[in-house]
Design a protein around this motif. Structure first.
Motif, PDB file in Angstrom:
ATOM      1  N   ILE A 201      40.240  41.084  31.787  1.00  0.00           N
ATOM      2  CA  ILE A 201      41.250  40.064  32.092  1.00  0.00           C
ATOM      3  C   ILE A 201      41.869  40.317  33.458  1.00  0.00           C
ATOM      4  O   ILE A 201      42.114  39.373  34.227  1.00  0.00           O
ATOM      5  CB  ILE A 201      42.313  40.024  30.974  1.00  0.00           C
ATOM      6  CG1 ILE A 201      41.659  39.545  29.669  1.00  0.00           C
ATOM      7  CG2 ILE A 201      43.477  39.122  31.360  1.00  0.00           C
ATOM      8  CD1 ILE A 201      42.521  39.665  28.450  1.00  0.00           C
ATOM      9  N   ASP A 202      42.096  41.594  33.810  1.00  0.00           N
ATOM     10  CA  ASP A 202      42.635  41.926  35.130  1.00  0.00           C
ATOM     11  C   ASP A 202      41.661  41.528  36.236  1.00  0.00           C
ATOM     12  O   ASP A 202      42.078  41.011  37.287  1.00  0.00           O
ATOM     13  CB  ASP A 202      42.947  43.415  35.228  1.00  0.00           C
ATOM     14  CG  ASP A 202      44.185  43.812  34.440  1.00  0.00           C
ATOM     15  OD1 ASP A 202      44.984  42.909  34.106  1.00  0.00           O
ATOM     16  OD2 ASP A 202      44.350  45.016  34.163  1.00  0.00           O
ATOM     17  N   ILE A 203      40.378  41.753  36.036  1.00  0.00           N
ATOM     18  CA  ILE A 203      39.371  41.383  37.040  1.00  0.00           C
ATOM     19  C   ILE A 203      39.327  39.868  37.209  1.00  0.00           C
ATOM     20  O   ILE A 203      39.250  39.355  38.337  1.00  0.00           O
ATOM     21  CB  ILE A 203      37.989  41.953  36.655  1.00  0.00           C
ATOM     22  CG1 ILE A 203      38.006  43.472  36.785  1.00  0.00           C
ATOM     23  CG2 ILE A 203      36.889  41.344  37.510  1.00  0.00           C
ATOM     24  CD1 ILE A 203      36.781  44.157  36.252  1.00  0.00           C
ATOM     25  N   ILE A 204      39.389  39.134  36.110  1.00  0.00           N
ATOM     26  CA  ILE A 204      39.395  37.671  36.176  1.00  0.00           C
ATOM     27  C   ILE A 204      40.621  37.198  36.950  1.00  0.00           C
ATOM     28  O   ILE A 204      40.534  36.343  37.839  1.00  0.00           O
ATOM     29  CB  ILE A 204      39.346  37.059  34.760  1.00  0.00           C
ATOM     30  CG1 ILE A 204      37.980  37.300  34.126  1.00  0.00           C
ATOM     31  CG2 ILE A 204      39.664  35.570  34.806  1.00  0.00           C
ATOM     32  CD1 ILE A 204      37.903  36.923  32.662  1.00  0.00           C
ATOM     33  N   GLN A 205      41.786  37.751  36.633  1.00  0.00           N
ATOM     34  CA  GLN A 205      43.018  37.367  37.306  1.00  0.00           C
ATOM     35  C   GLN A 205      42.948  37.692  38.804  1.00  0.00           C
ATOM     36  O   GLN A 205      43.344  36.887  39.646  1.00  0.00           O
ATOM     37  CB  GLN A 205      44.210  38.079  36.676  1.00  0.00           C
ATOM     38  CG  GLN A 205      45.537  37.734  37.296  1.00  0.00           C
ATOM     39  CD  GLN A 205      46.682  38.496  36.649  1.00  0.00           C
ATOM     40  OE1 GLN A 205      46.483  39.262  35.713  1.00  0.00           O
ATOM     41  NE2 GLN A 205      47.882  38.272  37.152  1.00  0.00           N
ATOM     42  N   GLU A 206      42.421  38.854  39.135  1.00  0.00           N
ATOM     43  CA  GLU A 206      42.308  39.254  40.536  1.00  0.00           C
ATOM     44  C   GLU A 206      41.365  38.328  41.306  1.00  0.00           C
ATOM     45  O   GLU A 206      41.668  37.924  42.440  1.00  0.00           O
ATOM     46  CB  GLU A 206      41.797  40.692  40.607  1.00  0.00           C
ATOM     47  CG  GLU A 206      41.717  41.250  42.006  1.00  0.00           C
ATOM     48  CD  GLU A 206      41.249  42.696  41.993  1.00  0.00           C
ATOM     49  OE1 GLU A 206      40.428  43.030  42.867  1.00  0.00           O
ATOM     50  OE2 GLU A 206      41.690  43.462  41.116  1.00  0.00           O
ATOM     51  N   ASN A 207      40.244  37.958  40.713  1.00  0.00           N
ATOM     52  CA  ASN A 207      39.301  37.055  41.371  1.00  0.00           C
ATOM     53  C   ASN A 207      39.889  35.655  41.544  1.00  0.00           C
ATOM     54  O   ASN A 207      39.630  34.992  42.558  1.00  0.00           O
ATOM     55  CB  ASN A 207      37.987  36.998  40.612  1.00  0.00           C
ATOM     56  CG  ASN A 207      37.166  38.249  40.788  1.00  0.00           C
ATOM     57  OD1 ASN A 207      37.358  38.996  41.747  1.00  0.00           O
ATOM     58  ND2 ASN A 207      36.260  38.486  39.869  1.00  0.00           N
ATOM     59  N   ILE A 208      40.690  35.212  40.602  1.00  0.00           N
ATOM     60  CA  ILE A 208      41.363  33.918  40.743  1.00  0.00           C
ATOM     61  C   ILE A 208      42.361  33.972  41.896  1.00  0.00           C
ATOM     62  O   ILE A 208      42.432  33.053  42.722  1.00  0.00           O
ATOM     63  CB  ILE A 208      42.047  33.507  39.418  1.00  0.00           C
ATOM     64  CG1 ILE A 208      40.985  33.114  38.381  1.00  0.00           C
ATOM     65  CG2 ILE A 208      43.020  32.352  39.647  1.00  0.00           C
ATOM     66  CD1 ILE A 208      41.527  32.835  37.004  1.00  0.00           C
ATOM     67  N   GLN A 209      43.118  35.059  42.003  1.00  0.00           N
ATOM     68  CA  GLN A 209      44.075  35.199  43.094  1.00  0.00           C
ATOM     69  C   GLN A 209      43.364  35.252  44.446  1.00  0.00           C
ATOM     70  O   GLN A 209      43.799  34.611  45.413  1.00  0.00           O
ATOM     71  CB  GLN A 209      44.922  36.455  42.906  1.00  0.00           C
ATOM     72  CG  GLN A 209      45.933  36.342  41.800  1.00  0.00           C
ATOM     73  CD  GLN A 209      46.687  37.648  41.569  1.00  0.00           C
ATOM     74  OE1 GLN A 209      46.319  38.693  42.097  1.00  0.00           O
ATOM     75  NE2 GLN A 209      47.733  37.572  40.765  1.00  0.00           N
TER      76      GLN A 209
ATOM     77  N   VAL B  98      35.381  33.375  30.619  1.00  0.00           N
ATOM     78  CA  VAL B  98      34.826  34.680  30.264  1.00  0.00           C
ATOM     79  C   VAL B  98      34.652  35.543  31.513  1.00  0.00           C
ATOM     80  O   VAL B  98      34.829  36.748  31.470  1.00  0.00           O
ATOM     81  CB  VAL B  98      33.477  34.506  29.538  1.00  0.00           C
ATOM     82  CG1 VAL B  98      32.835  35.838  29.239  1.00  0.00           C
ATOM     83  CG2 VAL B  98      33.663  33.709  28.272  1.00  0.00           C
ATOM     84  N   ASP B  99      34.315  34.900  32.658  1.00  0.00           N
ATOM     85  CA  ASP B  99      34.088  35.649  33.885  1.00  0.00           C
ATOM     86  C   ASP B  99      34.329  34.735  35.077  1.00  0.00           C
ATOM     87  O   ASP B  99      34.036  33.540  35.024  1.00  0.00           O
ATOM     88  CB  ASP B  99      32.659  36.189  33.925  1.00  0.00           C
ATOM     89  CG  ASP B  99      32.405  37.114  35.087  1.00  0.00           C
ATOM     90  OD1 ASP B  99      33.364  37.790  35.525  1.00  0.00           O
ATOM     91  OD2 ASP B  99      31.262  37.164  35.552  1.00  0.00           O
ATOM     92  N   VAL B 100      34.853  35.326  36.165  1.00  0.00           N
ATOM     93  CA  VAL B 100      35.048  34.625  37.422  1.00  0.00           C
ATOM     94  C   VAL B 100      34.453  35.489  38.527  1.00  0.00           C
ATOM     95  O   VAL B 100      34.782  36.660  38.646  1.00  0.00           O
ATOM     96  CB  VAL B 100      36.549  34.350  37.712  1.00  0.00           C
ATOM     97  CG1 VAL B 100      36.729  33.730  39.075  1.00  0.00           C
ATOM     98  CG2 VAL B 100      37.148  33.467  36.635  1.00  0.00           C
ATOM     99  N   THR B 101      33.574  34.888  39.334  1.00  0.00           N
ATOM    100  CA  THR B 101      32.935  35.588  40.436  1.00  0.00           C
ATOM    101  C   THR B 101      33.250  34.857  41.731  1.00  0.00           C
ATOM    102  O   THR B 101      33.042  33.647  41.821  1.00  0.00           O
ATOM    103  CB  THR B 101      31.407  35.649  40.250  1.00  0.00           C
ATOM    104  OG1 THR B 101      31.125  36.206  38.970  1.00  0.00           O
ATOM    105  CG2 THR B 101      30.758  36.476  41.325  1.00  0.00           C
TER     106      THR B 101
END
Length: 123
Positions: free
Chosen positions: A56-64, A117-120
Protein backbone atom coordinates in the motif's frame (compact mmCIF):
# COMPACT_ATOMS: atom_id res chain seq x y z
CA UNK A 1 -14.56 -72.74 -35.59
CA UNK A 2 -12.93 -70.50 -38.19
CA UNK A 3 -15.81 -68.02 -37.85
CA UNK A 4 -15.09 -67.52 -34.16
CA UNK A 5 -11.37 -67.06 -34.83
CA UNK A 6 -12.19 -64.18 -37.20
CA UNK A 7 -14.42 -62.56 -34.56
CA UNK A 8 -11.68 -62.71 -31.93
CA UNK A 9 -9.23 -60.65 -34.00
CA UNK A 10 -8.71 -57.01 -33.04
CA UNK A 11 -11.52 -54.76 -34.28
CA UNK A 12 -10.92 -52.14 -36.94
CA UNK A 13 -10.97 -48.84 -35.00
CA UNK A 14 -10.96 -46.72 -38.14
CA UNK A 15 -14.64 -47.53 -38.60
CA UNK A 16 -15.48 -46.30 -35.12
CA UNK A 17 -16.83 -42.75 -35.22
CA UNK A 18 -17.32 -41.33 -31.75
CA UNK A 19 -19.62 -38.33 -31.35
CA UNK A 20 -17.45 -36.84 -28.58
CA UNK A 21 -19.30 -34.74 -26.03
CA UNK A 22 -22.47 -34.57 -28.16
CA UNK A 23 -23.66 -37.90 -26.83
CA UNK A 24 -23.75 -36.56 -23.26
CA UNK A 25 -25.61 -33.30 -24.01
CA UNK A 26 -28.91 -35.08 -24.47
CA UNK A 27 -28.76 -36.39 -20.91
CA UNK A 28 -28.02 -33.00 -19.33
CA UNK A 29 -30.79 -30.75 -18.14
CA UNK A 30 -30.59 -26.97 -18.60
CA UNK A 31 -29.98 -26.64 -14.85
CA UNK A 32 -26.97 -28.95 -15.12
CA UNK A 33 -25.57 -27.01 -18.06
CA UNK A 34 -25.97 -23.74 -16.14
CA UNK A 35 -24.12 -25.15 -13.12
CA UNK A 36 -21.34 -26.58 -15.29
CA UNK A 37 -20.87 -23.21 -17.04
CA UNK A 38 -20.81 -21.38 -13.69
CA UNK A 39 -18.27 -23.86 -12.34
CA UNK A 40 -15.99 -23.36 -15.35
CA UNK A 41 -16.31 -19.56 -15.04
CA UNK A 42 -15.42 -19.75 -11.33
CA UNK A 43 -12.36 -21.84 -12.10
CA UNK A 44 -11.04 -19.12 -14.42
CA UNK A 45 -11.30 -16.42 -11.74
CA UNK A 46 -8.18 -15.46 -9.86
CA UNK A 47 -8.30 -14.62 -6.14
CA UNK A 48 -7.80 -11.07 -4.94
CA UNK A 49 -4.19 -10.55 -3.89
CA UNK A 50 -3.70 -9.62 -0.27
CA UNK A 51 -1.86 -6.30 0.05
CA UNK A 52 0.23 -5.66 3.11
CA UNK A 53 1.23 -2.21 4.37
CA UNK A 54 4.42 -2.24 2.24
CA UNK A 55 2.43 -2.76 -0.94
CA UNK A 56 0.00 0.00 0.00
CA UNK A 57 2.91 2.37 0.75
CA UNK A 58 4.46 1.65 -2.67
CA UNK A 59 1.12 2.28 -4.40
CA UNK A 60 0.68 5.55 -2.51
CA UNK A 61 4.24 6.65 -3.30
CA UNK A 62 3.83 5.91 -7.03
CA UNK A 63 0.56 7.87 -7.09
CA UNK A 64 2.29 10.85 -5.46
CA UNK A 65 5.23 10.68 -7.89
CA UNK A 66 2.92 10.56 -10.90
CA UNK A 67 0.89 13.52 -9.64
CA UNK A 68 4.01 15.63 -8.93
CA UNK A 69 5.80 14.82 -12.20
CA UNK A 70 2.66 14.63 -14.35
CA UNK A 71 3.75 11.32 -15.91
CA UNK A 72 1.76 8.32 -17.10
CA UNK A 73 1.12 5.35 -14.85
CA UNK A 74 0.00 1.79 -15.41
CA UNK A 75 -2.69 0.84 -12.92
CA UNK A 76 -3.49 -2.81 -12.27
CA UNK A 77 -6.95 -3.36 -10.79
CA UNK A 78 -8.82 -6.44 -9.61
CA UNK A 79 -12.59 -6.76 -9.89
CA UNK A 80 -14.79 -9.85 -9.89
CA UNK A 81 -11.87 -12.27 -10.20
CA UNK A 82 -10.17 -10.60 -13.16
CA UNK A 83 -7.24 -8.22 -13.50
CA UNK A 84 -7.44 -5.17 -15.77
CA UNK A 85 -4.72 -2.73 -16.75
CA UNK A 86 -5.17 0.98 -17.43
CA UNK A 87 -2.58 3.46 -18.65
CA UNK A 88 -2.90 7.22 -18.33
CA UNK A 89 -2.14 10.34 -16.32
CA UNK A 90 -3.69 10.93 -12.92
CA UNK A 91 -5.70 14.14 -12.86
CA UNK A 92 -7.00 14.11 -9.28
CA UNK A 93 -7.31 11.97 -6.18
CA UNK A 94 -10.45 12.11 -4.03
CA UNK A 95 -9.67 10.55 -0.66
CA UNK A 96 -13.13 11.26 0.72
CA UNK A 97 -14.82 9.12 -1.93
CA UNK A 98 -11.71 6.91 -2.33
CA UNK A 99 -11.43 7.31 -6.11
CA UNK A 100 -8.85 8.60 -8.58
CA UNK A 101 -9.43 10.04 -12.02
CA UNK A 102 -7.22 8.82 -14.84
CA UNK A 103 -7.01 10.50 -18.22
CA UNK A 104 -5.78 8.55 -21.20
CA UNK A 105 -5.57 9.51 -24.87
CA UNK A 106 -9.28 8.93 -25.55
CA UNK A 107 -11.20 9.60 -22.34
CA UNK A 108 -11.03 10.13 -18.61
CA UNK A 109 -12.37 7.58 -16.16
CA UNK A 110 -12.59 6.96 -12.43
CA UNK A 111 -11.00 4.05 -10.57
CA UNK A 112 -11.86 3.11 -7.00
CA UNK A 113 -8.86 2.93 -4.67
CA UNK A 114 -10.13 -0.36 -3.22
CA UNK A 115 -9.77 -2.04 -6.63
CA UNK A 116 -6.15 -0.98 -7.19
CA UNK A 117 -3.59 -3.78 -6.81
CA UNK A 118 -0.49 -2.15 -8.32
CA UNK A 119 0.64 1.20 -9.73
CA UNK A 120 3.72 1.51 -11.94
CA UNK A 121 5.17 4.87 -13.01
CA UNK A 122 5.99 4.99 -16.72
CA UNK A 123 8.75 7.49 -17.50
Amino acid sequence: MAYFDEMMDTPDLSKLRDRGSKKWVAMMLPEHLKLVREYIADQKKSPRPELDEWDIDIIQENIQISMQRNVEVEIKTWKDGAFTYSVGKLTWVDLKNRVIEVEDVFKSFVIRLDEIVDVTVLE
